[in-house]
Design a protein around this motif. Structure first.
Motif, PDB file in Angstrom:
ATOM      1  N   GLY A   7      52.980   3.915 -33.672  1.00 54.27           N
ATOM      2  CA  GLY A   7      52.137   5.102 -33.736  1.00 54.27           C
ATOM      3  C   GLY A   7      52.959   6.367 -33.627  1.00 54.27           C
ATOM      4  O   GLY A   7      54.141   6.334 -33.305  1.00 54.27           O
ATOM      5  N   GLU A  18      47.806   7.328 -35.397  1.00 52.21           N
ATOM      6  CA  GLU A  18      48.561   7.655 -36.596  1.00 52.21           C
ATOM      7  C   GLU A  18      48.146   9.067 -37.018  1.00 52.21           C
ATOM      8  O   GLU A  18      46.980   9.311 -37.326  1.00 52.21           O
ATOM      9  N   LYS A  20      48.096  12.321 -39.435  1.00 53.55           N
ATOM     10  CA  LYS A  20      48.231  12.594 -40.866  1.00 53.55           C
ATOM     11  C   LYS A  20      47.842  14.036 -41.174  1.00 53.55           C
ATOM     12  O   LYS A  20      46.855  14.553 -40.657  1.00 53.55           O
ATOM     13  N   TYR A  30      45.328   4.812 -43.842  1.00 54.46           N
ATOM     14  CA  TYR A  30      45.593   5.311 -42.496  1.00 54.46           C
ATOM     15  C   TYR A  30      45.097   4.331 -41.435  1.00 54.46           C
ATOM     16  O   TYR A  30      45.782   4.071 -40.440  1.00 54.46           O
ATOM     17  N   ILE A  31      43.897   3.799 -41.643  1.00 49.16           N
ATOM     18  CA  ILE A  31      43.313   2.881 -40.658  1.00 49.16           C
ATOM     19  C   ILE A  31      44.099   1.577 -40.600  1.00 49.16           C
ATOM     20  O   ILE A  31      44.373   1.047 -39.520  1.00 49.16           O
ATOM     21  N   GLN A  33      47.212   1.172 -41.258  1.00 45.20           N
ATOM     22  CA  GLN A  33      48.472   1.476 -40.577  1.00 45.20           C
ATOM     23  C   GLN A  33      48.245   1.617 -39.072  1.00 45.20           C
ATOM     24  O   GLN A  33      49.006   1.067 -38.269  1.00 45.20           O
ATOM     25  N   ALA A  34      47.204   2.321 -38.670  1.00 43.23           N
ATOM     26  CA  ALA A  34      46.920   2.510 -37.247  1.00 43.23           C
ATOM     27  C   ALA A  34      46.627   1.177 -36.559  1.00 43.23           C
ATOM     28  O   ALA A  34      47.085   0.938 -35.433  1.00 43.23           O
ATOM     29  N   CYS A  47      43.728   4.320 -34.343  1.00 45.78           N
ATOM     30  CA  CYS A  47      42.949   5.373 -34.977  1.00 45.78           C
ATOM     31  C   CYS A  47      43.878   6.278 -35.769  1.00 45.78           C
ATOM     32  O   CYS A  47      45.078   6.315 -35.527  1.00 45.78           O
ATOM     33  N   ALA A  48      43.295   6.976 -36.701  1.00 48.03           N
ATOM     34  CA  ALA A  48      44.030   7.984 -37.451  1.00 48.03           C
ATOM     35  C   ALA A  48      43.502   9.346 -37.038  1.00 48.03           C
ATOM     36  O   ALA A  48      42.293   9.552 -36.940  1.00 48.03           O
ATOM     37  N   VAL A  50      43.425  12.928 -38.453  1.00 49.58           N
ATOM     38  CA  VAL A  50      43.630  13.514 -39.775  1.00 49.58           C
ATOM     39  C   VAL A  50      43.352  15.021 -39.704  1.00 49.58           C
ATOM     40  O   VAL A  50      42.236  15.439 -39.377  1.00 49.58           O
ATOM     41  N   ARG A  64      38.391   5.713 -37.160  1.00 46.65           N
ATOM     42  CA  ARG A  64      38.703   4.291 -36.940  1.00 46.65           C
ATOM     43  C   ARG A  64      37.710   3.495 -37.764  1.00 46.65           C
ATOM     44  O   ARG A  64      36.665   4.008 -38.156  1.00 46.65           O
TER      45      ARG A  64
END
Length: 102
Positions: A7, A18, A20, A30-31, A33-34, A47-48, A50, A64
């Motif tokens: 993270g 994460e 962004k 994004y999700i 990856q998180a 969670c992302a 953003v 999320r």
């Protein structure tokens, strides 16, 4: 950190976050990856965070997937149920405080 990334920021309670700030937003990436990073970090949730273009960070989004959100809400419900059962007065004040803040 490569394949074992955990993270972008520490201290987001129980989450691998994460961060962004991109022109094109791809939530599914994004999700995914998180969620991978949550596993690597040993955190229960990913969670992302953003950032919206042309806005401050506080105007951004925390995102999320539904599966993760349900697990998070279930955890909160279970914790409140335990508090309510064992320390009703503390739970009552906690509930009142958060209802007023809404």
């Amino acid at each position: 950190m490569g394949s074992k990334d955990i993270g972008d920021v520490a201290g987001y309670y129980l989450h691998a976050a994460e961060l962004k700030a991109e022109k094109t937003i791809t939530l599914s990436d994004y999700i995914a990856q998180a969620n991978r990073e949550a596993i690597h970090a040993g955190e229960p949730f990913g969670c992302a965070v953003v950032k919206r273009r042309m806005k401050g960070v506080a105007d951004g989004y925390v995102v999320r997937d539904v599966r993760t959100d349900v697990r998070l809400l279930n955890r909160m419900r279970d914790a409140e149920d335990l508090l309510k059962e064992y320390q009703f007065d503390v739970w009552f004040e906690h509930d009142r405080h958060h209802r007023e803040a809404a």
